[in-house]
Design a protein around this motif. Sequence first.
Motif, PDB file in Angstrom:
ATOM      1  N   LEU A 111       0.828  -1.207   0.000  1.00  0.00           N
ATOM      2  CA  LEU A 111       0.000   0.000   0.000  1.00  0.00           C
ATOM      3  C   LEU A 111       0.866   1.263   0.000  1.00  0.00           C
ATOM      4  O   LEU A 111       0.552   2.232  -0.699  1.00  0.00           O
ATOM      5  CB  LEU A 111      -0.959  -0.004   1.187  1.00  0.00           C
ATOM      6  N   ARG A 112       1.962   1.249   0.737  1.00  0.00           N
ATOM      7  CA  ARG A 112       2.873   2.405   0.735  1.00  0.00           C
ATOM      8  C   ARG A 112       3.489   2.600  -0.649  1.00  0.00           C
ATOM      9  O   ARG A 112       3.610   3.724  -1.137  1.00  0.00           O
ATOM     10  CB  ARG A 112       3.965   2.235   1.792  1.00  0.00           C
ATOM     11  N   GLU A 113       3.869   1.509  -1.296  1.00  0.00           N
ATOM     12  CA  GLU A 113       4.451   1.600  -2.635  1.00  0.00           C
ATOM     13  C   GLU A 113       3.430   2.134  -3.640  1.00  0.00           C
ATOM     14  O   GLU A 113       3.761   2.957  -4.499  1.00  0.00           O
ATOM     15  CB  GLU A 113       4.989   0.234  -3.083  1.00  0.00           C
ATOM     16  N   LEU A 114       2.185   1.691  -3.543  1.00  0.00           N
ATOM     17  CA  LEU A 114       1.147   2.188  -4.450  1.00  0.00           C
ATOM     18  C   LEU A 114       0.891   3.676  -4.220  1.00  0.00           C
ATOM     19  O   LEU A 114       0.688   4.434  -5.178  1.00  0.00           O
ATOM     20  CB  LEU A 114      -0.139   1.380  -4.292  1.00  0.00           C
ATOM     21  N   GLN A 115       0.942   4.115  -2.964  1.00  0.00           N
ATOM     22  CA  GLN A 115       0.791   5.544  -2.671  1.00  0.00           C
ATOM     23  C   GLN A 115       1.945   6.338  -3.267  1.00  0.00           C
ATOM     24  O   GLN A 115       1.753   7.422  -3.823  1.00  0.00           O
ATOM     25  CB  GLN A 115       0.734   5.776  -1.160  1.00  0.00           C
TER      26      GLN A 115
END
Length: 96
Positions: free
Chosen positions: A35-39
């Motif tokens: 999720l952090r990478e997608l953000q």
Amino acid sequence: MVPLAQVTVKFFASVREAVGVKAMEVEANTVDDLLRELQRRFGPAFTETVIDAETGRLKRFYSCMVNGKRIELLEGYRTALQDGDTVAIFPPVGGG
């Protein structure tokens, strides 16, 4: 350092509209990392659509599945990802 797992992320409905793709390959070791990478990759388009500003996690009623299983039935946001896993992110589903 642990090598990152290569996973396929599939986006559905309004999430797909926000990111502009149906699916993509991402490297991450946990759902939280993913999720952090997608953000990072999609910025406000993804973050404002999917992420709760207070918790940093999925907004209420959004769903994340790893290989067809809801993360709530696995290890939640700490669910470990393996090479070849498929992660799906869904918006709230209306019905009636």
